[in-house]
Structures are given as structure tokens and as C-alpha cells.
Design an enzyme around this catalytic site. Structure first.
Site, PDB file in Angstrom:
ATOM      1  N   SER A 109      19.631  63.229  46.996  1.00 23.81           N
ATOM      2  CA  SER A 109      20.059  63.239  45.661  1.00 23.81           C
ATOM      3  C   SER A 109      19.503  64.276  44.973  1.00 23.81           C
ATOM      4  CB  SER A 109      19.442  61.911  45.008  1.00 23.81           C
ATOM      5  OG  SER A 109      19.566  62.039  43.477  1.00 23.81           O
ATOM      6  N   TYR A 132      24.419  66.755  40.425  1.00 22.70           N
ATOM      7  CA  TYR A 132      24.622  66.544  39.033  1.00 22.70           C
ATOM      8  C   TYR A 132      25.276  67.750  38.348  1.00 22.70           C
ATOM      9  CZ  TYR A 132      22.876  61.714  39.303  1.00 22.70           C
ATOM     10  OH  TYR A 132      22.759  60.204  39.663  1.00 22.70           O
ATOM     11  N   THR A 158      28.534  63.450  41.692  1.00 24.97           N
ATOM     12  CA  THR A 158      28.793  62.198  41.126  1.00 24.97           C
ATOM     13  C   THR A 158      29.358  62.381  39.828  1.00 24.97           C
ATOM     14  OG1 THR A 158      26.700  61.460  42.451  1.00 24.97           O
ATOM     15  CG2 THR A 158      27.251  60.418  40.184  1.00 24.97           C
ATOM     16  N   LYS A 254      32.035  61.230  43.768  1.00 28.89           N
ATOM     17  CA  LYS A 254      31.603  60.133  43.839  1.00 28.89           C
ATOM     18  C   LYS A 254      31.628  59.317  42.571  1.00 28.89           C
ATOM     19  CE  LYS A 254      27.431  57.528  45.276  1.00 28.89           C
ATOM     20  NZ  LYS A 254      26.513  57.245  44.014  1.00 28.89           N
ATOM     21  N   HIS A 278      28.632  53.120  41.177  1.00 32.03           N
ATOM     22  CA  HIS A 278      27.216  53.425  41.387  1.00 32.03           C
ATOM     23  C   HIS A 278      26.287  52.167  41.448  1.00 32.03           C
ATOM     24  CE1 HIS A 278      24.833  57.054  39.934  1.00 32.03           C
ATOM     25  NE2 HIS A 278      23.958  56.512  39.971  1.00 32.03           N
TER      26      HIS A 278
HETATM   27  C1  LIG Z   1      17.734  52.920  43.118  1.00 33.76           C
HETATM   28  C2  LIG Z   1      18.841  53.669  43.298  1.00 33.76           C
HETATM   29  C3  LIG Z   1      19.088  54.886  43.067  1.00 33.76           C
HETATM   30  C4  LIG Z   1      20.241  55.750  43.079  1.00 33.76           C
HETATM   31  N1  LIG Z   1      20.172  57.125  42.972  1.00 33.76           N
HETATM   32  C5  LIG Z   1      21.586  57.609  42.940  1.00 33.76           C
HETATM   33  C6  LIG Z   1      21.686  59.036  42.674  1.00 33.76           C
HETATM   34  O1  LIG Z   1      20.611  59.668  42.436  1.00 33.76           O
HETATM   35  N2  LIG Z   1      22.705  59.505  42.715  1.00 33.76           N
HETATM   36  C7  LIG Z   1      23.872  59.154  43.077  1.00 33.76           C
HETATM   37  O2  LIG Z   1      25.023  59.525  43.033  1.00 33.76           O
HETATM   38  N3  LIG Z   1      23.763  57.813  43.195  1.00 33.76           N
HETATM   39  C8  LIG Z   1      22.887  56.978  43.089  1.00 33.76           C
HETATM   40  N4  LIG Z   1      22.665  55.524  43.388  1.00 33.76           N
HETATM   41  C9  LIG Z   1      23.958  54.925  43.778  1.00 33.76           C
HETATM   42  C10 LIG Z   1      23.994  54.745  45.247  1.00 33.76           C
HETATM   43  O3  LIG Z   1      24.417  56.143  45.596  1.00 33.76           O
HETATM   44  C11 LIG Z   1      25.277  53.995  45.759  1.00 33.76           C
HETATM   45  O4  LIG Z   1      26.293  54.333  44.955  1.00 33.76           O
HETATM   46  C12 LIG Z   1      24.998  52.570  45.549  1.00 33.76           C
HETATM   47  O5  LIG Z   1      23.708  51.987  45.615  1.00 33.76           O
HETATM   48  C13 LIG Z   1      25.993  51.653  46.161  1.00 33.76           C
HETATM   49  O6  LIG Z   1      25.751  50.298  45.853  1.00 33.76           O
HETATM   50  P1  LIG Z   1      24.666  49.069  46.570  1.00 33.76           P
HETATM   51  O7  LIG Z   1      23.383  49.593  46.365  1.00 33.76           O
HETATM   52  O8  LIG Z   1      25.026  47.795  46.161  1.00 33.76           O
HETATM   53  O9  LIG Z   1      24.907  49.358  48.156  1.00 33.76           O
HETATM   54  C14 LIG Z   1      21.570  54.991  43.183  1.00 33.76           C
HETATM   55  C15 LIG Z   1      21.456  53.556  43.558  1.00 33.76           C
HETATM   56  C16 LIG Z   1      20.208  52.875  43.531  1.00 33.76           C
HETATM   57  C17 LIG Z   1      20.368  51.345  43.783  1.00 33.76           C
END
Ligand SMILES: Cc1cc2nc3c(=O)[nH]c(=O)nc-3n(C[C@H](O)[C@H](O)[C@H](O)COP(=O)(O)O)c2cc1C
Length: 381
Positions: A109, A132, A158, A254, A278
Site C-alpha cells: 500500500s 493514491y 485505488t 481498484k 474496499h
Molecule cells: C485494515 C485494512 C486496510 C486496508 N488498506 C487499504 C489500502 O491502503 N489501500 C487499498 O487500496 N485498500 C485497502 N484495504 C482494502 C483491501 O485492499 C481490500 O479491498 C479489502 O480488504 C477486501 O475485503 P475483505 O477484507 O473483506 O477481504 C484495506 C482493508 C483493510 C481491512
């Protein structure tokens, strides 16, 4: 609870809850508003039933897939997530190493706590850089050049986080970077001294993707101010088209959910789209990626790699998404809870369980390879 007694997503989640201070657990586990979308992401899979075929010769199972030009030994990958060294001191290092062992892709990330270059050195697997888009176009260009230099295979922009989601659990605990805990949140940290000792005896918190550009590791800017002050809410398709041209390689968006946007992504030369909300952390009430998948595959699936994430906890969830036409499936909390529970060993155990579930489920479905999974074997209720 011990790692050996974790057999499913729910076991890892429970173990993570035991180890993490409440505010950090809630940051991972929580989502936006009433968390309706978060819940639907997983229950959507339960509206779909598998109709197996038998006697199909399933001695050898091949679950490899090729997505955005990358060959993955299994059809799931570790989606990029922020702040991993807060969850376990090994953070992104553990995820990069585990993904490398299982021959699958992983994301780092923009808000990662280990540099993309270090992750690159740890893992031989394809690496995604989650980007980002900043107001400062010079900064965007510098970050892309750095990712190119590091040999990143896939650029992932994203697009569902143009502003931060309303995460009420974080408001209640005071979770933010830097920490601004409420007294109740502080109490939660006091209850988990082992986490605190571990955290304090390892290298200090930093955000190496942003170092030199934004003083967040040092604490001058909070993550929520980063979203509101540094990121560009006027981001448009023309901006992204320019970025795609400048990157000149595998580039995916994304957080695309509508057919209209999926078609625009094809037009500007993206090679992949990730259907994602997300993890329910942005727009509550938005549709789950699994519910929306068939519509998008039908519209653009022959012109771009369609991938999905959200709510995936089981091998059967993965098979259902692939049967609808997804080329691969992203995992978020599925590997984050194991990371929090036991570092690299946890992530490896989770990927091992997923691999054996997919293998067993493919056998039970009568499908020896991924291309045998089709809609003919799905029904919806
Ligand atoms: C704690 C956490 C931090 C995340 N940080 C980012 C991030 O920095 N950038 C991003 O594009 N998605 C981020 N996501 C989304 C994940 O990439 C992903 O789309 C999502 O967790 C999928 O859902 P799931 O947790 O139910 O599998 C984050 C998700 C979580 C749970």
C-alpha cells in the site's frame, strides 16, 4: 489460542482479537456506517449454490491462473492493505515472504509500513503497488518512477477512496495515525501489554512510500488529513489515462463497480479492474463485488481482466467468483487476521488452508483446472 487450532477465517479472527489492543482490532475488523456492505460481502456468496459434476478424473488439480500478465500458482492474492506493522511487527515483510512461498501476488500500500523495495527483495512473486493520486502531480510522477525502478509488476490505482469512509468504530476508540486514543481506547492498550512490548521493541513506525514527501511517520500529518489535504478529489478519467500512458505496463483500477466505469477503464488502456468496495470501509450500502460480478464480466470480460475482492473467507467463495468469470480474487482480512495472530507463520497457515480448500473443492466440483469452472455449475436463490 494457538495457531495450530486455527482452521478457518473465524478462528484467526478470534486469535487476532485476543492479541490485539481493541482499537487496532476494530480498525481491521470495522467498516463504514452501519457495516451493511461489509456483512453483505460475505453473505452474497451464500445466495449462490454450487452444482457439482462427478466422475471427471480429478487426480491432478491445476489451480494456477494468469492475471494481468502474471502467472499465479493459486487464484487468490493478498490485496494491498495499510499499516501492517501495527498489526504484527513483521508486517509487510511477512506477507511478502508468505506470498513468495505460495507463488502468488501481493500488494504493498501507499500507506505501507515497509518500503516497496524491501518487499521486492523479500519476495520473488509478482508485486502490486497500490497508488493514491495526489494533488501534487510531480509527487505522483516521482512515486511512479520509484515503483518502476523497483521492478513492480502491476500498478493498482485505488479509485474508491476519493474521501475517507465513515468508520465509526475508529471514532469511538480514537484510532488514528498518529494515535489520538480516547481514555477507553487507552484502557484497551493497557489490557494487551504483550502487543505493546512487541511494538515498542521493534523499529519505529514509518510510512516509507511517503517518506520524503509527507511527514506522516513523524506525526505532523494524520492519515485522515492526508486523505483530505494531499489526495486529489478532482481526479478524472483524463488524469488516469495520462497515468496509464506514463506507466506503460500492467495497470488496474481498484474499486470500479459500474459497467460504465468498467468500459471507460478498457478505453483508457487499463489491463485490469478490481471490483471492490474496499471491504465495506468506504460507501456503506454499495453493492458487493460478488453481486455485481456477472454484470461486469458480461460487459467487458473479453477485453480486460476482471478481478474481485471483498468478504472472501472460503475456497468455495473463490470458486463461485471464478465460475462467474473473475480471473482472480483478492484477500484482505482473510490474511490480515492471521498476520495479527502469528506474523508470517499465520499468513502461511491461512494461505495453506485456502490452497487445500480450493484443491478439495475443485475435486468435489469435478473441475481439474480453473477453466472448467463455469456458470453452468451455479444456481442462485
Ligand atoms: C485494515 C485494512 C486496510 C486496508 N488498506 C487499504 C489500502 O491502503 N489501500 C487499498 O487500496 N485498500 C485497502 N484495504 C482494502 C483491501 O485492499 C481490500 O479491498 C479489502 O480488504 C477486501 O475485503 P475483505 O477484507 O473483506 O477481504 C484495506 C482493508 C483493510 C481491512
Amino acid at each position: 489460542m494457538r495457531l495450530k487450532s486455527c482452521h478457518s477465517f473465524h478462528d484467526f479472527r478470534r486469535m487476532a482479537q485476543q492479541r490485539l489492543p481493541g482499537p487496532i482490532f476494530d480498525y481491521i475488523d470495522g467498516a463504514a456506517d452501519d457495516e451493511v456492505t461489509y456483512r453483505r460481502n460475505t453473505t452474497a456468496f451464500e445466495t449462490c449454490q454450487l452444482v457439482p459434476n462427478v466422475l471427471r478424473g480429478v487426480g491432478e488439480i491445476d489451480m494456477s491462473v494468469t492475471v494481468m500478465g502474471q502467472r499465479l500458482a493459486m487464484p487468490v492474492y493478498c490485496s494491498p492493505t495499510a499499516l501492517q506493522r501495527l498489526f504484527h511487527h513483521q508486517g509487510e515483510r511477512a506477507v511478502a515472504a508468505a506470498a513468495g512461498k505460495f507463488g502468488t501476488m501481493f500488494g504493498v500500500s501507499s500507506l505501507g509500513t515497509v518500503s516497496l523495495e524491501e518487499a521486492r527483495r523479500i519476495s520473488g512473486s509478482p508485486q502490486v503497488y497500490q497508488f493514491y493520486f495526489h494533488k501534487d502531480r510531480g509527487l505522483n510522477r516521482a512515486m511512479m518512477a520509484r515503483a518502476k525502478q523497483a521492478g513492480i509488476e502491476v500498478m493498482m490505482l485505488t479509485v474508491d477512496s476519493i474521501t475517507g469512509g465513515n468508520r465509526e468504530r475508529d471514532k469511538r476508540t480514537g484510532f488514528s495515525i498518529p494515535f489520538r486514543l480516547t481514555p477507553a481506547g487507552m484502557m484497551q492498550f493497557a489490557l494487551k501489554p504483550a502487543w505493546a512490548i512487541n511494538y515498542l521493541t521493534h523499529e519505529g513506525f514509518k510510512l516509507p512510500q511517503l517518506d520524503g514527501h509527507v511527514d506522516m511517520g513523524g506525526g505532523a500529518l494524520s492519515i485522515s488529513r492526508y486523505f483530505t489535504e494531499m489526495l486529489d478529489p478532482s481526479l478524472s478519467w483524463d488524469d488516469v489515462a495520462a497515468m496509464v500512458r506514463e506507466w506503460g505496463g500492467q495497470f488496474c483500477l481498484k474499486g470500479v463497480m459500474s459497467v460504465e466505469d468498467a468500459k471507460r477503464a478498457v478505453e483508457i488502456g487499463c489491463t485490469g479492474i478490481i471490483l471492490s468496495n474496499h471491504g465495506g470501509r468506504q460507501l456503506d450500502g454499495s453493492r458487493s463485488a460478488f453481486d455485481q460480478l456477472a454484470e461486469i464480466v458480461d460487459a467487458v470480460g473479453d477485453r480486460i481482466d476482471v478481478i474481485m475482492d471483498g468478504g472472501v473467507q472460503r475456497g468455495t467463495h473463490v470458486l463461485k467468483a471464478l465460475s462467474l468469470g473473475a480471473k482472480a480474487v483478492g484477500l484482505g482480512r482473510y490474511y490480515l487476521f492471521p498476520l495479527a495472530a502469528a506474523g508470517q507463520a499465520g499468513v502461511e497457515r491461512a494461505l495453506e488452508l485456502m490452497r487445500s480448500e480450493i484443491e478439495r473443492d475443485m475435486r468435489l466440483m469435478g473441475c481439474a483446472s480453473i477453466d472448467r469452472l463455469t456458470r453452468a455449475n451455479l444456481r442462485f436463490s
